[in-house]
Design a protein around this motif. Sequence first.
Motif, PDB file in Angstrom:
ATOM      1  N   LEU A 128       0.827  -1.207   0.000  1.00 38.50           N
ATOM      2  CA  LEU A 128       0.000   0.000   0.000  1.00 38.50           C
ATOM      3  C   LEU A 128       0.861   1.256   0.000  1.00 38.50           C
ATOM      4  O   LEU A 128       0.552   2.232  -0.697  1.00 38.50           O
ATOM      5  N   VAL A 129       1.948   1.251   0.750  1.00 40.46           N
ATOM      6  CA  VAL A 129       2.853   2.401   0.733  1.00 40.46           C
ATOM      7  C   VAL A 129       3.509   2.558  -0.639  1.00 40.46           C
ATOM      8  O   VAL A 129       3.622   3.668  -1.166  1.00 40.46           O
ATOM      9  N   THR A 152       0.824   3.873  -3.015  1.00 44.90           N
ATOM     10  CA  THR A 152       0.518   5.268  -2.688  1.00 44.90           C
ATOM     11  C   THR A 152       1.632   6.196  -3.144  1.00 44.90           C
ATOM     12  O   THR A 152       1.387   7.297  -3.656  1.00 44.90           O
ATOM     13  N   THR A 153       2.874   5.750  -2.976  1.00 45.56           N
ATOM     14  CA  THR A 153       4.018   6.544  -3.433  1.00 45.56           C
ATOM     15  C   THR A 153       3.954   6.775  -4.935  1.00 45.56           C
ATOM     16  O   THR A 153       4.144   7.900  -5.413  1.00 45.56           O
ATOM     17  N   LEU A 164       1.259   6.643  -6.852  1.00 43.63           N
ATOM     18  CA  LEU A 164       0.091   7.461  -7.170  1.00 43.63           C
ATOM     19  C   LEU A 164       0.298   8.933  -6.813  1.00 43.63           C
ATOM     20  O   LEU A 164      -0.262   9.822  -7.467  1.00 43.63           O
ATOM     21  N   MET A 165       1.115   9.186  -5.779  1.00 40.80           N
ATOM     22  CA  MET A 165       1.346  10.563  -5.352  1.00 40.80           C
ATOM     23  C   MET A 165       2.412  11.279  -6.185  1.00 40.80           C
ATOM     24  O   MET A 165       2.642  12.469  -5.989  1.00 40.80           O
ATOM     25  N   GLN A 191       7.948  10.885  -3.105  1.00 38.26           N
ATOM     26  CA  GLN A 191       6.791  11.008  -2.227  1.00 38.26           C
ATOM     27  C   GLN A 191       6.747   9.917  -1.148  1.00 38.26           C
ATOM     28  O   GLN A 191       5.752   9.807  -0.431  1.00 38.26           O
ATOM     29  N   SER A 227       3.821   9.409   1.819  1.00 39.61           N
ATOM     30  CA  SER A 227       2.942   8.244   1.755  1.00 39.61           C
ATOM     31  C   SER A 227       3.105   7.377   3.006  1.00 39.61           C
ATOM     32  O   SER A 227       2.122   6.847   3.533  1.00 39.61           O
ATOM     33  N   VAL A 272      -0.149   6.693   5.410  1.00 31.85           N
ATOM     34  CA  VAL A 272      -0.651   5.324   5.515  1.00 31.85           C
ATOM     35  C   VAL A 272      -0.469   4.771   6.922  1.00 31.85           C
ATOM     36  O   VAL A 272      -1.411   4.260   7.547  1.00 31.85           O
TER      37      VAL A 272
END
Length: 438
Positions: free
Chosen positions: A391-392, A395-396, A398-399, A404, A408, A412
Motif C-alpha cells: 500500500l505504501v 501510494t508513493t 500514485l502521489m 513522495q 505516503s 498510511v
Amino acid sequence: MTSVTAPPSATVPRAGLYAWYVATLLSLAHLISFVDRFVMSLVLEPVKADLGISDAQLGLLQGTSFVILYTVATVPLGRLADRVNRRNIIIAGIVVWSVATALCGLASSFAELFAARVLVGFGEAALVPAAMSMMASYFPRSQIGRAVSLFTTGASLGKSAALIGGGAVLAMLTAAGGMPFGPFGTLAPWQGTFVVMALPGIALAILLFSAREPARPVTSAARPSFADAWRYVLARRAAFFLHTGAAALTVMTIQTLAAWGPTFYIRFFDLTAPEAGLAIGSVILIAAPLGHLTGGFLTDMFQLRGSRAPAAPVIALGLTCAIPVLLLFTTSTSLTLSLVAYGAVNFFATMAAPATLAGVQMLAPDRLRGTLTSLFLATTTLVGIGVGPALVGLTTDLMGGPDQLARSTGIVVGIVAAGGVLLALASRRPFAAAATPD
C-alpha cells in the motif's frame, strides 16, 4: 454486566530454567526468520536497478509475495501443531525457508524473485503457531506475556541482524565485485547477500533437536476439527475479531516501517544501502527489544493485577504514542533527529506486539491453541505484511513517484496506527468476557 477484572491467584506458578532455554531457542528461530524475511528491504534499490521494476513491485516483493502461501499454509500447519510433534514442524519450516532465501539470491527476474519469496513465506508459516503452542505448554498464564515478549524480541533482533549483518555482507560483496557461485557464475552483490544470510537457519535447525516436545494435557475428548475451532471463534466473535483487527493493524505499522525504512534513508539522506542498514539496524537493535520487553512486562502486570483484558491497554498505549513520533520521523530534515524518531516509533509500536500474541493464548483453550493461533496469524499477516508495504509503494507511485515516499509512509502508517488504537479499546470488554481461565 461482565467485569474486566478478577482477583489474582494466591499462588502464582513459575516456569523453570529449561522452559526459558526452549523459549530462547524459539526466539532465535524467530530472529532468523526475520533475517530471511527482511534482508529484502536492504537491497530494494539494487534490485530495482538490476531488474528494472517499480515501487509498487518492490512492495509486492516485500509483502504480498511472502503472504500468498503463508496465509494458506499457516492454518493447516497450525492444526498439525495440535496433533503432532511441534518441534519437528518448526525444524522442517526452518529448512524450507532457509533454502528459499538462498533461491532468492539465484533469481534473475521479478517473477523468479517473487516465486522464491512465496516459498520463504511457506516455510515461515510453520513457526509461530507451533512455537506459541509450545510456549503455552511450558509457561503458566502469569508468565506468558514475558515469554512471548522474548519470542517477539527475536523478530526485532532479526530485523537488526538483516540490516546490520546483511549490510556488512552487501558492502563486502560490493567491494569484491560480486560472489563467485560455481555453475551460476558470479552473483551480483545483492544476490550473494541472500545466499550468505540463508546459512544460519540450517545451523539452528540442527540445534533445535535439543528441545523436548512438551507434554499435552491428557484428555479423553476427540481431537477437535477445524469446524470446532471456527464455532469456538464465532461464539466469542466480538473478542476475537476486535483483538485480531487491532493486532493486524499493529503488525501493519511495524512491518511497513521496517520494509521501507532503508529505502527512506537512501532516498532522502543519500545513504548507501550498507550505511542505511547499519543506521537503522543499530536503532532497531536498541529500541525494538526494549519495546517488546516493556510490552510483555506491562501485559503480565495487568494480568497479575487481576485484569481479564490485559492486552487492550498495552496495544492502545503503544500505538497512541507511536503516532506523533511517526510524523517527526517522516518530516524531519535532520538525519540524527529522524533516526531518533524512527527508534521511538519502533519502541512504541513493538511495545504493542507481545500483547497481540499473548492475547490469543488467553482466548484459546489448549486443545485449539495451534489452530486458533494459525487463524490469527493468517489474518494478521495477510493484512499487516501483505497489504502494508504494498500500500505504501502504490501510494508513493500514485502521489508522484519515489520522492513522495516520506509523505505516503506518514499518511498510511498514521491512519493504520489510529485504527489499531480504536479497535484495541473496543475489544476490552468482550475480551474480558471470553478469556479462558488460568
